[in-house]
Design an enzyme around this catalytic site. Structure first.
Site, mmCIF file in Angstrom:
data_model
loop_
_atom_site.group_PDB
_atom_site.id
_atom_site.type_symbol
_atom_site.label_atom_id
_atom_site.label_comp_id
_atom_site.label_asym_id
_atom_site.label_seq_id
_atom_site.Cartn_x
_atom_site.Cartn_y
_atom_site.Cartn_z
ATOM 1 N N CYS B 43 -13.536 -3.315 -21.638
ATOM 2 C CA CYS B 43 -13.991 -3.090 -20.260
ATOM 3 C C CYS B 43 -14.733 -4.295 -19.700
ATOM 4 O O CYS B 43 -14.856 -4.440 -18.486
ATOM 5 C CB CYS B 43 -14.906 -1.866 -20.210
ATOM 6 S SG CYS B 43 -14.083 -0.363 -20.719
ATOM 7 N N VAL B 80 1.674 0.416 -37.973
ATOM 8 C CA VAL B 80 2.212 1.638 -38.599
ATOM 9 C C VAL B 80 3.509 1.974 -37.886
ATOM 10 O O VAL B 80 3.536 2.105 -36.659
ATOM 11 C CB VAL B 80 1.215 2.802 -38.480
ATOM 12 C CG1 VAL B 80 1.828 4.098 -38.987
ATOM 13 C CG2 VAL B 80 -0.064 2.474 -39.242
ATOM 14 N N GLY B 276 -9.219 9.910 -28.262
ATOM 15 C CA GLY B 276 -9.136 8.727 -27.415
ATOM 16 C C GLY B 276 -8.047 8.829 -26.370
ATOM 17 O O GLY B 276 -7.633 9.918 -25.976
ATOM 18 N N GLY B 295 -13.983 4.714 -22.414
ATOM 19 C CA GLY B 295 -14.329 4.416 -23.794
ATOM 20 C C GLY B 295 -15.438 5.307 -24.314
ATOM 21 O O GLY B 295 -15.471 5.652 -25.503
#
Lengths: 108, 451
Positions: B43, B80, B276, B295
């Site tokens: 941010c 991943v 999130g 956030g």
């Protein structure tokens, strides 16, 4: 993702977009510094048919429909206190000897 | 040893990982992230570009080494590629890694403009600090930037780059900047502030294409308001939940396209959690799921997941979304929704409007603060609001979001206590003024219901 999930998501996106553009145009009218929103192709159906129909439905009915269509969250705890209900100390909180008798805990 | 794997090293991921390890040091906690950096505040990036924060290094909160000292197994720059819920493994670098609990914190990706030329070099997305550092160096030799999307990041970048001395064209299809969160009665001061910094606004304008030079780098942007030459483009469109892994693994996605979780951050698969920007969270007013939170929300969700993973019991509340930012140099904020969203959904409301000041009227530097609250017509319970001007916008929005969560009404606010201290607070709190104005209108049968 299932086609039903896709359909729900597309419905939400298109519907919100069309509704929002109409509101932006109305709210922004006569407000300094604003212009008309850009309108994409294919907006006419949503604007001329969907938006007026949607607006005729009372909000309470819309809420029920969204819930029935599975468009609201499930598996979340209700608020700890009902709207407008005054604060009460948690059940079992200790109180001084000079205090009034303990209040009854709020109904579940 | 029981193993928890966290995929994603942003706010939610680092919170989930560090707090899980702290609550149960016996667990092996592994963090997989595709990036080389961790524990920084993205941010702050627009403000480094705008030279308000001196350097990017100031944005870092911790280091990989410190997390390793705390016992975390950090897998940096490790993508991943697969989750196998039956075998309870993930695949990274072509190797399976087993887990007992999995926490998905894969965040978001920026919406890509769906127009020709979107793959040209020179289109910058504000997210990865390394790429931002490289972009910042390039900015020194640039003169003209087009910012596509006047949402929060677009506005901050436009204002920052103009402050730096660049010519900035800010393009958006909406009729005013921040139109998805800001009501039009606040548009003018924000526009004036951005224009004072040197931003040129092109609103109600669609981006039609990005036009490249012979080297495949963007050189101009064609819009419905003309062609704007540029040295680079900054795109600040919508944040799209990064659900590729979740979807492939068969986790349930919701109407926003994000992962569905319950109030303990559990997904549809046992032993799999998510937090999130990848998840959808219900709005406290009507339980309609939303995404695009901050956030601060992500960190709190990561904490909730960690507590529950380690056997505790913690529920996350539906959100009332306090928000705030500076548009140019003008402070704006709100909570829940403004008139824009309320009317879009068709939620009826009454308005409570008031203007107060940020310090005692006789104290130097006192500024006007404008408060607009939305309330339910019958109960006067808070629905949402917009606040702008002067100091204290953030604190008021935080307070009002909490008050709304607890079912506060205009009656509560009209008689709230407030600090009166000349340098920091006036005798009459602007929120009180707004609420009392509404009650006065109600007594005179002039409190109109807006539908």
């Amino acid at each position: 993702m299932s086609s039903l999930s896709d359909a729900k998501r597309n419905l939400r996106e298109r519907a919100e977009g069309a509704l929002r553009r109409e509101v932006l145009s109305e709210l922004g009218r006569d407000q300094p510094g604003t212009v008309e929103p850009y309108r994409p192709k294919g907006d006419r159906f949503w604007r001329l048919l969907f938006v007026p129909l949607y607006r005729r439905i009372p909000w309470t009915a819309k809420e029920r429909a969204m819930s029935a269509l599975g468009m609201t969250a499930k598996g979340w705890q209700p608020p700890a206190r009902k709207p407008g209900e005054p604060w009460r100390p948690p059940a079992g909180a200790t109180r001084s000897a000079s205090a009034d008798p303990p209040e009854q805990p709020p109904a579940a | 040893m029981e193993r928890v794997i966290v995929i994603g090293g942003g706010g939610a991921g680092t919170a989930a990982a560090t707090i899980t390890k702290r609550l149960n040091p016996a667990l092996k906690v592994s963090v997989f992230t595709e990036f080389s950096d961790i524990a920084y505040s993205p941010c702050g990036i627009p403000f480094v570009h705008g030279r308000e924060i001196p350097k990017f290094e100031d944005l870092f909160l911790s280091t990989v080494e410190r997390y390793e000292e705390e016992g975390l197994d950090m897998r940096m720059e490790t993508v991943v590629t697969d989750i196998d819920l039956d075998r309870r493994t993930i695949t990274a670098k072509n190797q399976p890694e087993g887990f007992d609990q999995l926490v998905l914190c894969t965040g978001f990706v920026w919406e890509q403009p769906d127009v020709p030329g979107a793959n040209l070099d020179g289109l910058h997305y504000v997210k990865d600090i390394r790429k931002s550092m490289e972009f910042d160096e390039q900015l020194d030799s640039m003169k003209r930037i087009v910012v596509v999307g006047a949402g929060p990041v677009g506005v901050e970048m436009a204002g920052g780059l103009a402050r730096r001395g660049l010519h900035v064209d800010l393009v958006d299809e909406g009729p005013w900047v921040l139109h998805e969160i800001l009501d039009p009665d606040v548009a003018k001061p924000v526009h004036d502030s951005l224009e004072a910094r040197g931003v040129t606004l092109h609103l109600g304008t669609k981006t039609e294409s990005f036009d490249g030079n012979a080297d495949g780098h963007v050189a101009a942007v064609t819009t419905t308001d003309g062609v704007f030459e540029c040295d680079a483009v900054v795109t600040g469109l919508h944040k799209i939940p990064n659900t590729k892994l979740a979807e492939a693994a068969g986790l349930k996605l919701g109407t926003t396209g994000a992962v569905v979780v319950d109030d303990h951050m559990r997904t549809s698969a046992p032993g799999v959690w998510a937090a999130g920007d990848v998840v959808e969270i219900p709005h406290g007013l009507n339980m309609i799921p939303i995404t695009g939170l901050t956030g601060a929300h992500g960190y709190a969700q990561g904490r909730v997941a960690a507590v529950n993973i380690t056997g505790g019991e913690l529920a996350y509340d539906p959100v009332w979304v306090p928000w705030g930012m500076v548009g140019g140099d003008y402070t704006i904020g709100g909570f829940s929704m403004g008139e824009n969203l309320a009317k879009t959904l068709g939620i009826p409301y009454v308005l409570a409007k008031g203007v107060g000041i940020t310090k005692a009227r006789y104290y130097p530097g006192a500024e006007k603060t404008y408060v607009k609250l939305l309330a339910e017509p019958d109960t006067l319970r808070l629905i949402g609001g917009v606040i702008h001007g002067g100091e204290g916008v953030k604190e008021r929005c935080d307070f009002l979001a909490f008050a709304a969560k607890r079912g506060a009404t205009l009656y509560d606010l009209a008689y709230m206590e407030n600090i009166y201290s000349p340098p920091i607070g006036a005798l009459f709190e602007p929120i009180q003024i707004a609420a009392q104005n509404a009650l006065a209108a109600q007594r005179e049968n002039k409190l109109a219901v807006v539908t």
